[in-house]
Design a protein around this motif. Structure first.
Motif, PDB file in Angstrom:
ATOM      1  N   ASP A   1       0.867  -1.179   0.000  1.00 22.75           N
ATOM      2  CA  ASP A   1       0.000   0.000   0.000  1.00 22.75           C
ATOM      3  C   ASP A   1       0.907   1.232   0.000  1.00 22.75           C
ATOM      4  OD1 ASP A   1      -1.703   2.081   0.592  1.00 22.75           O
ATOM      5  OD2 ASP A   1      -2.598   1.127   2.367  1.00 22.75           O
TER       6      ASP A   1
ATOM      7  N   SER B   1      -2.771   5.844  -4.661  1.00 23.42           N
ATOM      8  CA  SER B   1      -3.928   6.669  -4.334  1.00 23.42           C
ATOM      9  C   SER B   1      -3.656   8.115  -4.704  1.00 23.42           C
ATOM     10  CB  SER B   1      -4.208   6.566  -2.834  1.00 23.42           C
ATOM     11  OG  SER B   1      -5.258   7.446  -2.488  1.00 23.42           O
TER      12      SER B   1
ATOM     13  N   ARG C   1     -12.545   9.762  -4.230  1.00 18.24           N
ATOM     14  CA  ARG C   1     -12.582   8.296  -4.303  1.00 18.24           C
ATOM     15  C   ARG C   1     -12.017   7.766  -5.623  1.00 18.24           C
ATOM     16  NH1 ARG C   1     -11.259   7.982  -0.777  1.00 18.24           N
ATOM     17  NH2 ARG C   1     -11.701   5.774  -0.497  1.00 18.24           N
TER      18      ARG C   1
ATOM     19  N   TYR D   1       1.288   6.818   0.609  1.00 13.70           N
ATOM     20  CA  TYR D   1       2.072   8.017   0.966  1.00 13.70           C
ATOM     21  C   TYR D   1       3.376   8.125   0.185  1.00 13.70           C
ATOM     22  CZ  TYR D   1      -1.326   8.171   4.637  1.00 13.70           C
ATOM     23  OH  TYR D   1      -2.515   8.236   5.306  1.00 13.70           O
TER      24      TYR D   1
ATOM     25  N   SER E   1      -5.418  10.334  -3.167  1.00  7.58           N
ATOM     26  CA  SER E   1      -6.012  11.008  -2.001  1.00  7.58           C
ATOM     27  C   SER E   1      -5.044  11.920  -1.276  1.00  7.58           C
ATOM     28  CB  SER E   1      -6.538   9.970  -1.009  1.00  7.58           C
ATOM     29  OG  SER E   1      -7.703   9.383  -1.504  1.00  7.58           O
ATOM     30  N   LYS E   2      -3.865  11.400  -0.929  1.00  7.26           N
ATOM     31  CA  LYS E   2      -2.947  12.171  -0.102  1.00  7.26           C
ATOM     32  C   LYS E   2      -2.044  13.031  -0.999  1.00  7.26           C
ATOM     33  CE  LYS E   2      -4.789   9.616   3.204  1.00  7.26           C
ATOM     34  NZ  LYS E   2      -4.760   8.219   3.010  1.00  7.26           N
TER      35      LYS E   2
HETATM   36  C1  LIG Z   1      -5.479   7.145   3.471  1.00  2.00           C
HETATM   37  C2  LIG Z   1      -5.007   5.732   3.281  1.00  2.00           C
HETATM   38  C3  LIG Z   1      -5.537   4.939   2.271  1.00  2.00           C
HETATM   39  C4  LIG Z   1      -6.842   5.319   1.602  1.00  2.00           C
HETATM   40  O1  LIG Z   1      -6.742   5.867   0.425  1.00  2.00           O
HETATM   41  P1  LIG Z   1      -8.061   6.135  -0.435  1.00  2.00           P
HETATM   42  O2  LIG Z   1      -7.513   6.091  -1.808  1.00  2.00           O
HETATM   43  O3  LIG Z   1      -8.572   7.472  -0.013  1.00  2.00           O
HETATM   44  O4  LIG Z   1      -9.050   5.050  -0.179  1.00  2.00           O
HETATM   45  C5  LIG Z   1      -5.013   3.686   2.056  1.00  2.00           C
HETATM   46  N1  LIG Z   1      -4.021   3.223   2.829  1.00  2.00           N
HETATM   47  C6  LIG Z   1      -3.503   3.936   3.829  1.00  2.00           C
HETATM   48  C7  LIG Z   1      -2.433   3.365   4.653  1.00  2.00           C
HETATM   49  C8  LIG Z   1      -4.002   5.210   4.097  1.00  2.00           C
HETATM   50  O5  LIG Z   1      -3.537   5.892   5.125  1.00  2.00           O
END
Ligand SMILES: *Cc1c(COP(=O)(O)O)cnc(C)c1O
Length: 388
Positions: free
Chosen positions: A204, A235, A246, A207, A237-238
């Motif tokens: 994952d 992602s 999403r 970050y 997202s961050k």
């Molecule tokens: C924030 C986060 C995600 C989620 O990401 P989304 O794409 O918003 O679902 C996944 N894994 C970790 C470790 C996170 O902190």
């Protein structure tokens, strides 16, 4: 009405519980400063919002999207991987867009874990690795992440009978919640281990782009053998302050992506095309917002870490993520310290045990607090650390 047993096995989501405690404090009139959930406070870059708006006005985006994602979005991800990591991915067979990474993480065990199978999960770790495994009927087995091992799992310590039953191993660096980072050599070890034991390595990388001080996060897919046993979750997202949108992806080993695709055609109907076009704009557009975002987190990281050090708290400024993983004063547990922070200072931090038993002794501060609030929050911390 009778609910299913699998719901009883499912803990309430950590942050849903936290929201309840915050609301209770606010109802009592407390001005709460939350270093809780890692939800970026900064807005999505305007060129990404513009891409969404014009795409949303185009009726061709209004119908069901493709299950496998827009080819242009998959190509943008492949190009990004090539530029960023030197990794070549086939956009048709090695990349699957997701309705946010969390969606894919939660569903992956349905495709790879049978009842009785083991999923190796980081402890402490993002709660979804465990809950996804549980709902698939699998058995999550914790890999403790200890400070003496720089918060990396000790792969040699996993018992042989567990390894035999393991189908999946989850890793996450830069790490939520520990903020630990790794180098390529660690992924090489993990990939060798997973290939040897026929385990799907799931990294994952939420970050991967939020790093500091010249540290550049590697991809698990860039090491030899990774394309045989590994997938990596990405992602927006961050990286682009897009948690609300999403959108994310999973990329890597062809056979794994194939199984995830088959599963997902039966679950959702893809991501709104306008959101995917915005995703393309994020990956292919100017990156100056990302540079500014990283700089903002670095500033906050330094503010918080310098203050903690001045309170005699032992913290190393993390090289990545948006968190500071902070040891609690000796006479406290994670939980009692988080409670003291809320009650004495109106400050929210997440108890480390919320991410697994090995999180005991720590709380997690998120850096997603606007600067002035962060400064005030840090001042309030002084009184609580001084009292402890
Ligand atoms: C924030 C986060 C995600 C989620 O990401 P989304 O794409 O918003 O679902 C996944 N894994 C970790 C470790 C996170 O902190």
């Amino acid at each position: 009405m009778r609910t299913a047993k699998r719901i009883d096995r499912l803990p309430p989501y950590l942050f849903a519980e936290m929201d309840r405690k915050i609301k209770a404090a606010q109802d009592k009139g407390v001005d709460v400063i939350s270093f809780g959930i890692g939800d970026p406070d900064l807005p999505t870059p305007p060129h990404v919002v513009d891409a969404l708006c014009s795409a949303a006005a185009d009726p061709s985006t209004h119908r069901y999207p493709s299950y496998t994602g827009m080819p242009e979005f998959r190509r943008a991800i492949a190009n990004w991987y090539r530029t960023r990591f030197g990794v070549d991915l086939d956009p048709d067979t090695q990349i699957q867009p997701l309705v946010g990474t969390k969606e894919g993480i939660f569903h992956l065990p349905v495709a790879f874990v049978d009842p009785g199978d083991v999923a190796l999960i980081p402890d402490p770790g993002y709660p979804v690795y465990e809950t996804g495994t549980l709902l698939a009927g699998g058995e999550p087995v914790a890999m403790p992440l200890l400070s003496e091992n720089d918060f990396k799992p000790d792969l040699g310590a996993i018992p042989a009978d567990v390894v035999r039953r393991a189908r999946v191993m989850w890793l996450n660096y830069p790490s939520n919640p520990t903020a630990a980072c790794v180098d390529e050599a660690f992924f090489a070890d993990a990939v060798r281990y997973c290939n040897e034991h026929d385990i799907l390595l799931c990294h994952d990388a939420a970050y991967s782009e939020i790093t500091f001080d010249d540290y550049v996060a590697p991809s698990a897919l860039q090491v030899d053998g990774a394309m045989d046993c590994a997938v990596e979750f990405g992602s927006l997202s961050k990286t682009y302050n897009m948690t609300g949108w999403r959108i994310g992806w999973v990329a890597g080993a062809t056979r794994a992506i194939e199984a995830i695709k088959r599963l997902k055609t039966n679950i959702d109907s893809g991501i709104f095309d306008a959101v995917q076009r915005a995703g393309i704009a994020a990956l292919e557009g100017p990156q100056d917002h990302l540079v500014a975002t990283i700089e903002r987190y670095r500033h906050r990281r330094d503010l918080l870490c310098d203050a903690l050090k001045s309170m005699d708290v032992v913290v190393e400024p993390p090289r990545g993520s948006i968190y500071v993983w902070t040891p609690v004063p000796e006479r406290h547990t994670s939980e009692s310290f988080a409670t003291a922070l809320l009650e004495k200072a109106g400050v929210v931090a997440i108890p480390g045990t919320g991410y697994g038993p090995s999180g005991e002794g720590f709380v997690r501060f998120s850096l997603t607090v606007p600067d002035e609030r962060l400064e005030e929050g840090v001042e309030r911390l002084r009184t609580v650390f001084a009292d402890s």
